[in-house]
Scaffold this motif. Structure first.
Motif, mmCIF file in Angstrom:
data_model
loop_
_atom_site.group_PDB
_atom_site.id
_atom_site.type_symbol
_atom_site.label_atom_id
_atom_site.label_comp_id
_atom_site.label_asym_id
_atom_site.label_seq_id
_atom_site.Cartn_x
_atom_site.Cartn_y
_atom_site.Cartn_z
ATOM 1 N N VAL A 7 -4.303 -75.462 -23.424
ATOM 2 C CA VAL A 7 -4.594 -76.729 -22.766
ATOM 3 C C VAL A 7 -3.259 -77.336 -22.345
ATOM 4 C CG1 VAL A 7 -5.698 -78.977 -22.988
ATOM 5 C CG2 VAL A 7 -6.596 -77.017 -24.282
ATOM 6 N N LEU A 8 -3.093 -77.606 -21.049
ATOM 7 C CA LEU A 8 -1.828 -78.094 -20.520
ATOM 8 C C LEU A 8 -2.023 -79.401 -19.761
ATOM 9 C CD1 LEU A 8 -2.070 -74.795 -20.048
ATOM 10 C CD2 LEU A 8 0.241 -75.118 -19.288
ATOM 11 N N SER A 9 -1.119 -80.320 -19.984
ATOM 12 C CA SER A 9 -1.147 -81.571 -19.233
ATOM 13 C C SER A 9 0.287 -81.969 -18.917
ATOM 14 C CB SER A 9 -1.827 -82.671 -20.036
ATOM 15 O OG SER A 9 -1.845 -83.879 -19.302
ATOM 16 N N PRO A 10 0.640 -81.993 -17.635
ATOM 17 C CA PRO A 10 -0.164 -81.722 -16.448
ATOM 18 C C PRO A 10 -0.399 -80.220 -16.277
ATOM 19 C CG PRO A 10 2.097 -82.165 -15.792
ATOM 20 C CD PRO A 10 2.019 -82.378 -17.285
ATOM 21 N N PRO A 11 -1.281 -79.825 -15.334
ATOM 22 C CA PRO A 11 -1.545 -78.405 -15.082
ATOM 23 C C PRO A 11 -0.280 -77.651 -14.680
ATOM 24 C CG PRO A 11 -3.196 -79.766 -14.019
ATOM 25 C CD PRO A 11 -2.125 -80.702 -14.511
ATOM 26 N N ASP A 12 -0.251 -76.354 -14.985
ATOM 27 C CA ASP A 12 0.875 -75.485 -14.624
ATOM 28 C C ASP A 12 0.679 -74.985 -13.197
ATOM 29 O OD1 ASP A 12 2.667 -73.318 -14.267
ATOM 30 O OD2 ASP A 12 2.701 -72.935 -16.419
ATOM 31 N N VAL A 13 1.479 -75.493 -12.287
ATOM 32 C CA VAL A 13 1.360 -75.173 -10.863
ATOM 33 C C VAL A 13 1.540 -73.673 -10.614
ATOM 34 C CG1 VAL A 13 2.341 -75.599 -8.580
ATOM 35 C CG2 VAL A 13 2.072 -77.475 -10.183
ATOM 36 N N GLU A 14 2.419 -73.012 -11.353
ATOM 37 C CA GLU A 14 2.638 -71.570 -11.141
ATOM 38 C C GLU A 14 1.381 -70.761 -11.436
ATOM 39 O OE1 GLU A 14 6.137 -69.809 -12.750
ATOM 40 O OE2 GLU A 14 7.439 -71.348 -11.882
ATOM 41 N N ILE A 15 0.619 -71.128 -12.464
ATOM 42 C CA ILE A 15 -0.623 -70.415 -12.769
ATOM 43 C C ILE A 15 -1.635 -70.659 -11.651
ATOM 44 C CG2 ILE A 15 -2.601 -70.301 -14.344
ATOM 45 C CD1 ILE A 15 -0.636 -70.828 -16.636
ATOM 46 N N ILE A 16 -1.710 -71.891 -11.163
ATOM 47 C CA ILE A 16 -2.627 -72.211 -10.068
ATOM 48 C C ILE A 16 -2.265 -71.402 -8.820
ATOM 49 C CG2 ILE A 16 -3.416 -74.047 -8.518
ATOM 50 C CD1 ILE A 16 -2.815 -75.991 -10.911
ATOM 51 N N GLU A 17 -0.976 -71.377 -8.479
ATOM 52 C CA GLU A 17 -0.537 -70.625 -7.293
ATOM 53 C C GLU A 17 -0.794 -69.133 -7.456
ATOM 54 O OE1 GLU A 17 3.534 -71.829 -6.885
ATOM 55 O OE2 GLU A 17 2.999 -73.624 -5.740
ATOM 56 N N ARG B 291 6.168 -75.725 -19.450
ATOM 57 C CA ARG B 291 6.538 -76.709 -18.428
ATOM 58 C C ARG B 291 5.866 -78.047 -18.694
ATOM 59 N NH1 ARG B 291 5.575 -72.013 -16.015
ATOM 60 N NH2 ARG B 291 7.260 -71.039 -14.883
ATOM 61 N N ALA B 292 4.797 -78.003 -19.476
ATOM 62 C CA ALA B 292 4.009 -79.190 -19.779
ATOM 63 C C ALA B 292 3.712 -79.204 -21.273
ATOM 64 C CB ALA B 292 2.694 -79.139 -18.997
ATOM 65 N N GLU B 293 3.304 -80.351 -21.777
ATOM 66 C CA GLU B 293 2.833 -80.385 -23.149
ATOM 67 C C GLU B 293 1.650 -79.427 -23.242
ATOM 68 O OE1 GLU B 293 1.696 -83.541 -26.597
ATOM 69 O OE2 GLU B 293 1.266 -84.124 -24.535
ATOM 70 N N THR B 294 1.636 -78.591 -24.267
ATOM 71 C CA THR B 294 0.642 -77.534 -24.371
ATOM 72 C C THR B 294 0.037 -77.501 -25.768
ATOM 73 O OG1 THR B 294 1.905 -76.221 -22.772
ATOM 74 C CG2 THR B 294 0.253 -75.051 -24.075
ATOM 75 N N ILE B 295 -1.270 -77.437 -25.819
ATOM 76 C CA ILE B 295 -1.985 -77.246 -27.081
ATOM 77 C C ILE B 295 -2.662 -75.889 -26.992
ATOM 78 C CG2 ILE B 295 -3.899 -78.049 -28.521
ATOM 79 C CD1 ILE B 295 -3.217 -80.891 -27.598
ATOM 80 N N ILE B 296 -2.454 -75.053 -28.005
ATOM 81 C CA ILE B 296 -2.993 -73.693 -28.013
ATOM 82 C C ILE B 296 -3.934 -73.560 -29.207
ATOM 83 C CG2 ILE B 296 -2.427 -71.235 -28.173
ATOM 84 C CD1 ILE B 296 0.306 -72.008 -26.882
ATOM 85 N N VAL B 297 -5.176 -73.131 -28.929
ATOM 86 C CA VAL B 297 -6.206 -73.033 -29.959
ATOM 87 C C VAL B 297 -6.599 -71.568 -30.136
ATOM 88 C CG1 VAL B 297 -8.522 -73.779 -30.645
ATOM 89 C CG2 VAL B 297 -7.091 -75.291 -29.240
ATOM 90 N N GLY B 298 -6.485 -71.049 -31.340
ATOM 91 C CA GLY B 298 -6.934 -69.692 -31.628
ATOM 92 C C GLY B 298 -8.447 -69.639 -31.614
#
Length: 140
Positions: free
Chosen positions: A117-127, A66-73
């Motif tokens: 790392v997501l920007s903006p935050p994922d509202v579904e995960i927060i909820e 839903r947002a730009e996401t960077i994933i770090v192993g």
């Protein structure tokens, strides 16, 4: 234990910020979206980071960013299916996914951990974090 103290200056909009020191295992809610997966999110005003741990042979179902996401192993390796390509994500390697990218993950015979790392935050995960936290305390 989380420490919160006033940050030394205001942001560009004149809003005084609070800084926090957070330990994933001690201070963050632990969410379980899929069997064998634990997610510990930390949310800022415009960015979110989540520690994602996968047990051996865990499959994270397909989703769309839903947002730009960077994933770090971080620990172990995992297979990432991004759109129609499969890549192995190992410690120190990074995936950069624009918003709207379809992805899924699969761990192998060993557990693995990554940071999302997501920007903006994922509202579904927060909820979901709030829902699970309320359920732990008997609220529904």
């Amino acid at each position: 234990m989380t420490n919160e103290t006033s940050f030394s200056h205001a942001d560009s909009q004149g809003v005084q910020s609070l800084w926090r020191h957070v330990r994933f295992e001690d201070d963050c809610p632990t969410l379980s979206r899929f069997a064998g997966e634990l997610v510990r999110p930390v949310v800022g005003r415009s960015i979110m980071i989540a520690q994602v741990h996968m047990d051996p042979f865990c499959i994270e179902e397909s989703a769309v960013t839903r947002a730009e996401t960077i994933i770090v192993g971080c620990d172990g390796t995992m297979q990432a299916l991004v759109e129609d390509d499969t890549v192995t994500l190992a410690p120190g390697e990074v995936l950069i996914l624009p918003a709207g990218t379809r992805y899924s993950f699969r761990s192998g015979a060993a557990p693995c951990t990554r940071l999302d790392v997501l920007s903006p935050p994922d509202v579904e995960i927060i909820e979901e974090g709030l829902h699970q936290e309320h359920a732990q305390h008997g609220f529904e």
